[in-house]
Enzyme design. Structure first.
Site, PDB file in Angstrom:
ATOM      1  N   TYR A  97       0.842  -1.060   0.043  1.00 61.86           N
ATOM      2  CA  TYR A  97      -0.050  -0.096   0.028  1.00 61.86           C
ATOM      3  C   TYR A  97       0.863   1.170  -0.201  1.00 61.86           C
ATOM      4  O   TYR A  97       0.460   2.312  -0.620  1.00 61.86           O
ATOM      5  CB  TYR A  97      -0.979  -0.083   1.372  1.00 61.86           C
ATOM      6  CG  TYR A  97      -2.021  -0.920   0.814  1.00 61.86           C
ATOM      7  CD1 TYR A  97      -2.217  -1.713  -0.019  1.00 61.86           C
ATOM      8  CD2 TYR A  97      -2.913  -1.178   2.330  1.00 61.86           C
ATOM      9  CE1 TYR A  97      -3.453  -2.776   0.125  1.00 61.86           C
ATOM     10  CE2 TYR A  97      -3.920  -2.071   2.322  1.00 61.86           C
ATOM     11  CZ  TYR A  97      -4.203  -2.901   1.228  1.00 61.86           C
ATOM     12  OH  TYR A  97      -5.076  -3.969   1.115  1.00 61.86           O
TER      13      TYR A  97
ATOM     14  N   LYS B 277       3.028 -15.379   2.667  1.00 62.70           N
ATOM     15  CA  LYS B 277       3.102 -16.197   1.565  1.00 62.70           C
ATOM     16  C   LYS B 277       4.595 -16.495   1.246  1.00 62.70           C
ATOM     17  O   LYS B 277       5.213 -16.137  -0.041  1.00 62.70           O
ATOM     18  CB  LYS B 277       2.349 -15.474   0.588  1.00 62.70           C
ATOM     19  CG  LYS B 277       2.070 -16.304  -0.702  1.00 62.70           C
ATOM     20  CD  LYS B 277       1.094 -17.440  -0.245  1.00 62.70           C
ATOM     21  CE  LYS B 277       0.830 -18.075  -1.687  1.00 62.70           C
ATOM     22  NZ  LYS B 277       0.070 -19.329  -1.252  1.00 62.70           N
TER      23      LYS B 277
ATOM     24  N   ASP C  76      -3.358 -18.149   2.163  1.00 59.90           N
ATOM     25  CA  ASP C  76      -4.661 -18.802   1.527  1.00 59.90           C
ATOM     26  C   ASP C  76      -5.046 -19.943   2.431  1.00 59.90           C
ATOM     27  O   ASP C  76      -6.180 -20.174   2.694  1.00 59.90           O
ATOM     28  CB  ASP C  76      -4.127 -19.438   0.083  1.00 59.90           C
ATOM     29  CG  ASP C  76      -2.824 -20.133   0.244  1.00 59.90           C
ATOM     30  OD1 ASP C  76      -2.026 -19.983   1.097  1.00 59.90           O
ATOM     31  OD2 ASP C  76      -2.535 -20.894  -1.012  1.00 59.90           O
TER      32      ASP C  76
ATOM     33  N   ASP D 254      -5.511  -6.857   5.533  1.00 63.97           N
ATOM     34  CA  ASP D 254      -6.647  -5.985   5.213  1.00 63.97           C
ATOM     35  C   ASP D 254      -7.621  -7.000   5.058  1.00 63.97           C
ATOM     36  O   ASP D 254      -9.073  -7.076   5.267  1.00 63.97           O
ATOM     37  CB  ASP D 254      -6.234  -5.129   4.128  1.00 63.97           C
ATOM     38  CG  ASP D 254      -7.477  -4.154   3.767  1.00 63.97           C
ATOM     39  OD1 ASP D 254      -8.540  -4.202   4.342  1.00 63.97           O
ATOM     40  OD2 ASP D 254      -7.320  -3.629   2.774  1.00 63.97           O
TER      41      ASP D 254
ATOM     42  N   ASP E 198     -11.271  -8.503   7.322  1.00 61.23           N
ATOM     43  CA  ASP E 198     -12.674  -8.409   6.915  1.00 61.23           C
ATOM     44  C   ASP E 198     -13.390  -9.783   6.613  1.00 61.23           C
ATOM     45  O   ASP E 198     -14.820 -10.068   6.971  1.00 61.23           O
ATOM     46  CB  ASP E 198     -12.655  -7.818   5.576  1.00 61.23           C
ATOM     47  CG  ASP E 198     -12.911  -6.081   5.547  1.00 61.23           C
ATOM     48  OD1 ASP E 198     -12.470  -5.617   6.449  1.00 61.23           O
ATOM     49  OD2 ASP E 198     -12.901  -5.447   4.502  1.00 61.23           O
TER      50      ASP E 198
END
Length: 351
Positions: free
Chosen positions: A135, A186, A218, A242, A246
Site C-alpha cells: 500500500y 506467503k 491462503d 486487510d 474483513d
C-alpha cells in the site's frame, strides 16, 4: 484528555454521535474537538485531510474516527479522494499497529455466516502492520508497456525493523491472552514473506512460553471459515491483514460489530469501526453504532489508561444484546429491531 473527533462521511456522523453520548455518560475529563475529514474535508477545504484536521490529530491524546468515502468523489485524482485521509493519518502519526478483535458475543452466534457451534466462543485478535507493504511501497504507477498496452505496478516491501516491531506487538498481546501467535505470510512465493518469516521466528526467541505458528495466507483464509477457534493472535502484513480481518468480521455476525485500534510506538491511537461509510443508508437511522462504541472502549483501554471505563462500555453493549436489541445488520427472528439512535440509547441505559 484531548480527543480529536473525526466523523467523516456517510454514516460516520451518526455512529460517532452515539459513541460520544456513551463517552459523556462516563463523566471522564475528556475534551472532544471535531474536525472535517474525507469527503467532508474535500467539500469544506478542498483536501481529504485538511491541515487543521491533521494538526488537531497531532495534538490529541487519541483520535475517534468514523468512516470516509462516497462514490461522488470517485472521479477525483487519487490524492484528493476521501480514502487518502486515513492513509495520511496513519503515515503522519506513525500508526503502524492495527488491532482488530473478532469476538463473537454469545447472543450473536446465530447471526454469523457460519454455524453457531463453529463460532461459539470465538475470540481472535488480528494484528495488522499498517504503514508498510504494497500500500505504501515505491515505485508504483501505471505506464506504457509498448505493444502490450499499459501496465500497472506496485511494490511490496518490508524491512527488518518494521517486521520486528509489529511482531513484538503481537507477542505482547498474546502474553495477555492465550499465548499463541499465528504469523501469516506467503513465504513459498514472495521474497518479502521469506524475510517476514525469518524475522518473526527470530523475535519469538525473546518471548518464552508463547507458541508461534506460521501459516500461508491462503490456508489461513480457509482455516478462518473451517475452524476459526484454533486462532488466538494472528499477525500479518498490511495487504493480507486487510483481507483477513474483513473475512473474520463475518464470523462475528456483522462487520458492524468490529472495532479497531491503530497505534503508534507510544500507544497513541486512532480508533474506528472497520466498516465503511455506507452512503446508501446515511441519514436513515439504520446503521449499527456498536462497532464505534466498542472502538471508544478500546480508546479508553489502550490510549487513555481507563480500562475500568472500557469494561463498563463492553458490559453495557453485551447486556444490550442480551436484552434482544438489534440493528438491521444483526437482526434475527425473535429479537427487537431498532435504529441507530435507539441502539445508542439502549447502551446508555445499561451504563
Amino acid at each position: 484528555m484531548k480527543i480529536a473527533v473525526l466523523p467523516g462521511d456517510g454514516i460516520g456522523k451518526e455512529i460517532v454521535a452515539q459513541a460520544l453520548r456513551v463517552l459523556r455518560r462516563l463523566e471522564l475529563p475528556l475534551e472532544c474537538t471535531q474536525a472535517t475529514v474525507g469527503g467532508a474535508g474535500v467539500d469544506a477545504e478542498g483536501e481529504p485531510l485538511p491541515g487543521r484536521t491533521l494538526a488537531l490529530a497531532r495534538e490529541a491524546d487519541a483520535i475517534l474516527f468514523g468512516a470516509v468515502g462516497d462514490a461522488r468523489y470517485d472521479a477525483l485524482p487519487r490524492a484528493k479522494r476521501p480514502e487518502q485521509a486515513i492513509l495520511g493519518l496513519r503515515r503522519a502519526l506513525g500508526l503502524f499497529a492495527n488491532l482488530r478483535p473478532a469476538r463473537v458475543f454469545p447472543e450473536l452466534a446465530p447471526a454469523s455466516a457460519l454455524r453457531a457451534e463453529v463460532v461459539a466462543g470465538l475470540d481472535i485478535l488480528i494484528v495488522r502492520e499498517l504503514t508498510g507493504d504494497i500500500y505504501f511501497g515505491q515505485p508504483r504507477g501505471i505506464r506504457d508497456a509498448g505493444e502490450h498496452g499499459r501496465e500497472g505496478f506496485d511494490t511490496m516491501h518490508y524491512n527488518e525493523a518494521e517486521i520486528r516491531r509489529i511482531a513484538r506487538v503481537a507477542f505482547e498481546a498474546a502474553r495477555r491472552r492465550n499465548r499463541k501467535v499465528c504469523s501469516v505470510d506467503k513465504a513459498n512465493v514472495l521474497e518479502t514473506s521469506q524475510l517476514w518469516r525469518e524475522v518473526v521466528s527470530a523475535e519469538a526467541g525473546s518471548w518464552p512460553g508463547i507458541e508461534l505458528q506460521h501459516m500461508y495466507v491462503d490456508n489461513c483464509a480457509m482455516q478462518l471459515v473451517r475452524a476459526p477457534r484454533q486462532f488466538d493472535v494472528i499477525v500479518t502484513g498490511n495487504l493480507f491483514g486487510d483481507i483477513l480481518s474483513d473475512e473474520a468480521s463475518m464470523l462475528t455476525g456483522s462487520i458492524g460489530m468490529l472495532p479497531s485500534a491503530s497505534l503508534d510506538a507510544a500507544g497513541k491511537g486512532l480508533y474506528e469501526p472497520i466498516h465503511g461509510s455506507a452512503p446508501d443508508i446515511a441519514g436513515k437511522d439504520t446503521a449499527n453504532p456498536l462497532a464505534t462504541i466498542l472502538s471508544a472502549a478500546m480508546m479508553l483501554r489502550y490510549s487513555l489508561a481507563r480500562p475500568e471505563a472500557a469494561d463498563r462500555i463492553e458490559r453495557a453493549v453485551q447486556q444490550t444484546l442480551r436484552d434482544g436489541y438489534r440493528t438491521a445488520d444483526i437482526y434475527t427472528d425473535g429479537t427487537r429491531k431498532v435504529g441507530t439512535e435507539e441502539m445508542g440509547e439502549a447502551v446508555l441505559r445499561r451504563l
